[in-house]
Each structure stands twice: as structure tokens, then as C-alpha cells.
Motif scaffolding. Structure first.
Motif, PDB file in Angstrom:
ATOM      1  N   ILE A 232       0.844  -1.192   0.000  1.00 62.91           N
ATOM      2  CA  ILE A 232       0.000   0.000   0.000  1.00 62.91           C
ATOM      3  C   ILE A 232       0.880   1.243   0.000  1.00 62.91           C
ATOM      4  O   ILE A 232       1.760   1.385   0.850  1.00 62.91           O
ATOM      5  N   LEU A 233       0.638   2.130  -0.952  1.00 61.57           N
ATOM      6  CA  LEU A 233       1.371   3.393  -1.043  1.00 61.57           C
ATOM      7  C   LEU A 233       0.391   4.539  -0.801  1.00 61.57           C
ATOM      8  O   LEU A 233      -0.643   4.613  -1.444  1.00 61.57           O
ATOM      9  N   GLU A 234       0.740   5.411   0.124  1.00 66.23           N
ATOM     10  CA  GLU A 234      -0.058   6.608   0.384  1.00 66.23           C
ATOM     11  C   GLU A 234       0.664   7.816  -0.201  1.00 66.23           C
ATOM     12  O   GLU A 234       1.827   8.051   0.106  1.00 66.23           O
ATOM     13  N   MET A 235      -0.033   8.570  -1.024  1.00 68.09           N
ATOM     14  CA  MET A 235       0.553   9.729  -1.694  1.00 68.09           C
ATOM     15  C   MET A 235      -0.238  10.974  -1.286  1.00 68.09           C
ATOM     16  O   MET A 235      -0.958  11.568  -2.084  1.00 68.09           O
ATOM     17  N   ASN A 236      -0.112  11.317  -0.019  1.00 63.52           N
ATOM     18  CA  ASN A 236      -0.881  12.426   0.544  1.00 63.52           C
ATOM     19  C   ASN A 236      -0.153  13.748   0.316  1.00 63.52           C
ATOM     20  O   ASN A 236       0.514  14.270   1.213  1.00 63.52           O
ATOM     21  N   VAL A 237      -0.273  14.262  -0.890  1.00 61.34           N
ATOM     22  CA  VAL A 237       0.347  15.536  -1.247  1.00 61.34           C
ATOM     23  C   VAL A 237      -0.693  16.404  -1.936  1.00 61.34           C
ATOM     24  O   VAL A 237      -1.739  15.931  -2.376  1.00 61.34           O
ATOM     25  N   ASP A 238      -0.379  17.683  -2.021  1.00 60.77           N
ATOM     26  CA  ASP A 238      -1.269  18.601  -2.728  1.00 60.77           C
ATOM     27  C   ASP A 238      -1.289  18.283  -4.218  1.00 60.77           C
ATOM     28  O   ASP A 238      -0.344  17.710  -4.757  1.00 60.77           O
ATOM     29  N   SER A 239      -2.361  18.665  -4.870  1.00 60.00           N
ATOM     30  CA  SER A 239      -2.515  18.407  -6.288  1.00 60.00           C
ATOM     31  C   SER A 239      -1.388  19.054  -7.087  1.00 60.00           C
ATOM     32  O   SER A 239      -1.140  20.260  -6.975  1.00 60.00           O
ATOM     33  N   TYR A 240      -0.705  18.241  -7.876  1.00 60.26           N
ATOM     34  CA  TYR A 240       0.375  18.754  -8.716  1.00 60.26           C
ATOM     35  C   TYR A 240      -0.175  19.708  -9.783  1.00 60.26           C
ATOM     36  O   TYR A 240       0.427  20.729 -10.090  1.00 60.26           O
ATOM     37  N   ARG A 241      -1.347  19.379 -10.324  1.00 61.03           N
ATOM     38  CA  ARG A 241      -1.938  20.237 -11.362  1.00 61.03           C
ATOM     39  C   ARG A 241      -2.334  21.592 -10.791  1.00 61.03           C
ATOM     40  O   ARG A 241      -2.101  22.633 -11.418  1.00 61.03           O
ATOM     41  N   ARG A 242      -2.950  21.577  -9.593  1.00 62.10           N
ATOM     42  CA  ARG A 242      -3.335  22.849  -8.984  1.00 62.10           C
ATOM     43  C   ARG A 242      -2.095  23.664  -8.625  1.00 62.10           C
ATOM     44  O   ARG A 242      -2.048  24.878  -8.832  1.00 62.10           O
ATOM     45  N   LYS A 243      -1.086  22.984  -8.082  1.00 61.38           N
ATOM     46  CA  LYS A 243       0.151  23.682  -7.713  1.00 61.38           C
ATOM     47  C   LYS A 243       0.838  24.258  -8.952  1.00 61.38           C
ATOM     48  O   LYS A 243       1.388  25.362  -8.916  1.00 61.38           O
ATOM     49  N   ALA A 244       0.802  23.495 -10.061  1.00 60.65           N
ATOM     50  CA  ALA A 244       1.416  23.986 -11.293  1.00 60.65           C
ATOM     51  C   ALA A 244       0.714  25.242 -11.799  1.00 60.65           C
ATOM     52  O   ALA A 244       1.354  26.179 -12.294  1.00 60.65           O
ATOM     53  N   ALA A 245      -0.633  25.275 -11.657  1.00 59.73           N
ATOM     54  CA  ALA A 245      -1.377  26.450 -12.099  1.00 59.73           C
ATOM     55  C   ALA A 245      -1.041  27.672 -11.248  1.00 59.73           C
ATOM     56  O   ALA A 245      -0.859  28.780 -11.756  1.00 59.73           O
ATOM     57  N   VAL A 246      -0.920  27.448  -9.933  1.00 56.79           N
ATOM     58  CA  VAL A 246      -0.568  28.549  -9.043  1.00 56.79           C
ATOM     59  C   VAL A 246       0.852  29.029  -9.309  1.00 56.79           C
ATOM     60  O   VAL A 246       1.122  30.234  -9.382  1.00 56.79           O
ATOM     61  N   ASP A 247       1.775  28.070  -9.489  1.00 54.96           N
ATOM     62  CA  ASP A 247       3.168  28.428  -9.742  1.00 54.96           C
ATOM     63  C   ASP A 247       3.342  29.145 -11.074  1.00 54.96           C
ATOM     64  O   ASP A 247       4.232  29.979 -11.228  1.00 54.96           O
TER      65      ASP A 247
END
Length: 317
Positions: A236-251
């Protein structure tokens, strides 16, 4: 080349076509000329032809398996940003990419996390790596496959449709949580999970933890049974991070990059809160296996009554 040689060459071309040896057919004339000039013994010439055929067959097999896998384009392990998902061990993923340690046993891989965290990318990248190793893989959205299985059930060929999927060593079901809680839909999904249990592997990505799977299956008994089969022999892998797509739009608006390595190259430092968040989640991926026959461990993840037990490894599911 005299008339006799031309006749022999034509015969060889026909014979190689009948024997379905396209690799040898492509190269035999050039190798024959080299062998004549350098005085190769017959065994060396034959070995060179056989090696060429093996290389050509391997190339065509890879192309065929890659086409049937239906992987999204551009998703490779080299392109996956492990720095953006610090709780995922690159060494562990590379070990999974070999495949032999878990695919031969029919074990599963489950990836959890919010949308945009890289679950689908990682799943597709692992699929590509496994195809390169010679394994057969199918990548599909869960809703698409469920609809096909529903049609098969309507036509009274569900068992045959599920059996056809056995040719794939790994079945990647993307976005499991988007399946509608409908008796017909989730029952065919449960039958698929049951049919592949301990025989063929599945890689499942989901936005919802196990505690929310009651929204997918129509009753608690089916939910528990499905989870029990999936987590037995599972990583089981947990990938609890913020959305990369949303972060890319903000960046994009702020002039920074969603890739931390790009920001470091430009002199940007990661936000302190982001570093702290990554640190608190760093250990969560180490949860690996629930033992079959111990539903109390499943209950601790929210499927049953809270407080019934405690999941090994400090799982946050």
C-alpha cells in the motif's frame, strides 16, 4: 551473383516467410556476405541469424504489448518527480518495477491519495517498466472496464470476459472511487477482484481510503470482502500531497515551477509548511500488509466500528 545463387536466394526468402522468421529474412543476405568474406564457420553464421531473430521478436513483442496496454503517453519513472512525493521510496518503486517479487505471486499494489498527487502517473510508469521486463499489462479507467463487464453480464458472457483478462499479469484500475454505488456495477467489480485473487495482480488507484469504500460497494459485507481480498499480499502506497496540477497552475502565475528541482535551480526555496507536511507523512508508505482472517485490522481503518483494532505500521487509512 550467378543464376543459381539468385534462385537459392529466392528460395530462402520464400522459406523464411513460410517459417515466419522475419528477423532472419531482414538480415540474412548482409550476414551471408560478411560470413563469406571473413570465412565464418557455419555454426557462427547460424548463431548470428538466430540472435537477430530473437532481437526482432523481442522488439515486436514489446510493441505489441505496449499497444495493448493502453498506457497514457509520456508517463515513465524517469519523468516521475519523486521529490514532490517524499513519502514514496524511489528504491521501493524500482523494486516493484522488476515485477518478479510480486507479480509471480498474484500480489496487489494499492495507491491512495487526493486527486493530482501522481497516482495515475506512477501506476502508468510502473506499467511501462513492467512491459519492458516482458510482463503483460492493461491500464484502464475502472468505470470503463466496469461498463464492459456489465455488458458481458447482460450477454451472459461475464465469466469468459473476466477469463480473457487473465492474459494480463497486471491489471491497472485507475480511479476506483469514481465507480457509482450501483448493485450491477459493483457486483461485477467484486467478481473481478474475486476471480483474480491470489492468481493475477491488480494495481488500483483511489482517491478515497478504505473507510470510504462503503460509498462504492452496496453493503458492508461486500466492502469488507473486497478489501480483504485486495489487501492480502498487498503493498500500500499513500501519496498524501497537494494536487500537482493545482500547484502547477498557481506556480505558473507566480513564476515558479511545480517541480522542486526546477525551483532550486532558480534559487527558490520550498515553503516551510510544505517541508513540514512532507515530513509528517514520510513514514506512511511503510504500511504493507493486512493478514487475511483478521477483519479487526480492517475495521481500524474505518470500514467497521472505530476502535476495534490497530493497523500495523501506523497506517493513516
Amino acid at each position: 551473383m550467378n543464376a543459381t545463387d539468385k534462385i537459392d536466394a529466392a528460395r530462402i526468402e520464400l522459406l523464411l516467410g513460410e517459417l515466419r522468421l522475419p528477423g532472419i529474412k531482414l538480415i540474412w543476405t548482409a550476414l551471408a556476405e560478411t560470413a563469406d568474406k571473413e570465412g565464418w564457420p557455419a555454426a557462427r553464421f547460424l548463431a548470428a541469424l538466430a540472435e537477430q531473430e530473437m532481437v526482432e521478436r523481442s522488439r515486436r513483442r514489446f510493441e505489441r504489448h505496449l499497444e495493448e496496454a493502453r498506457l497514457p503517453p509520456g508517463k515513465t519513472l524517469d519523468a516521475f518527480d519523486f521529490d514532490a512525493v517524499p513519502m514514496i521510496s524511489k528504491a521501493q518503486v524500482q523494486a516493484l518495477a522488476a515485477g518478479d517479487a510480486w507479480l509471480e505471486k498474484g500480489a496487489n499494489l494499492l495507491c491512495f491519495g487526493p486527486p493530482g498527487g501522481g497516482k495515475s502517473h506512477l501506476a502508468a510508469a510502473l506499467g511501462m517498466a513492467l512491459i519492458e521486463k516482458g510482463w503483460r499489462v492493461l491500464f484502464t479507467r475502472t468505470t470503463d472496464l466496469v461498463q464492459k463487464l456489465q455488458i458481458a453480464r447482460r450477454d451472459l458472457v461475464l465469466e469468459a470476459a473476466i477469463a480473457k483478462l487473465d492474459k494480463y499479469h497486471l491489471l491497472i484500475l485507475d480511479d476506483l472511487a469514481y465507480v457509482t454505488k450501483d448493485q450491477a456495477e459493483t457486483s461485477v467489480l467484486f467478481e473481478l477482484i474475486s476471480a483474480r485473487y491470489e492468481r493475477r495482480s491488480m494495481l488500483i488507484t483511489a482517491n478515497q481510503p478504505f473507510g470510504e469504500w462503503g460509498k462504492i460497494f452496496p453493503d458492508q459485507a461486500m466492502t469488507l470482502a473486497a478489501i480483504d481480498r485486495l489487501v492480502h499480499h498487498a503493498t500500500i502506497l499513500e501519496m498524501n500531497v497537494d494536487s500537482y496540477r493545482r500547484k502547477a497552475a498557481v506556480d505558473a502565475r507566480s513564476g515558479t515551477s511545480a517541480n522542486p528541482r526546477d525551483n532550486q535551480a532558480r534559487g527558490h526555496r520550498p515553503d516551510r509548511n510544505t517541508r513540514a507536511h512532507s515530513s509528517t507523512n514520510h513514514e506512511s508508505h511503510r504500511c504493507r500488509i493486512w493478514r487475511r482472517g483478521q477483519p479487526r485490522r480492517i475495521a481500524a481503518c474505518g470500514v467497521g466500528q472505530p476502535g476495534d483494532g490497530e493497523h500495523t505500521g501506523g497506517c493513516a487509512l
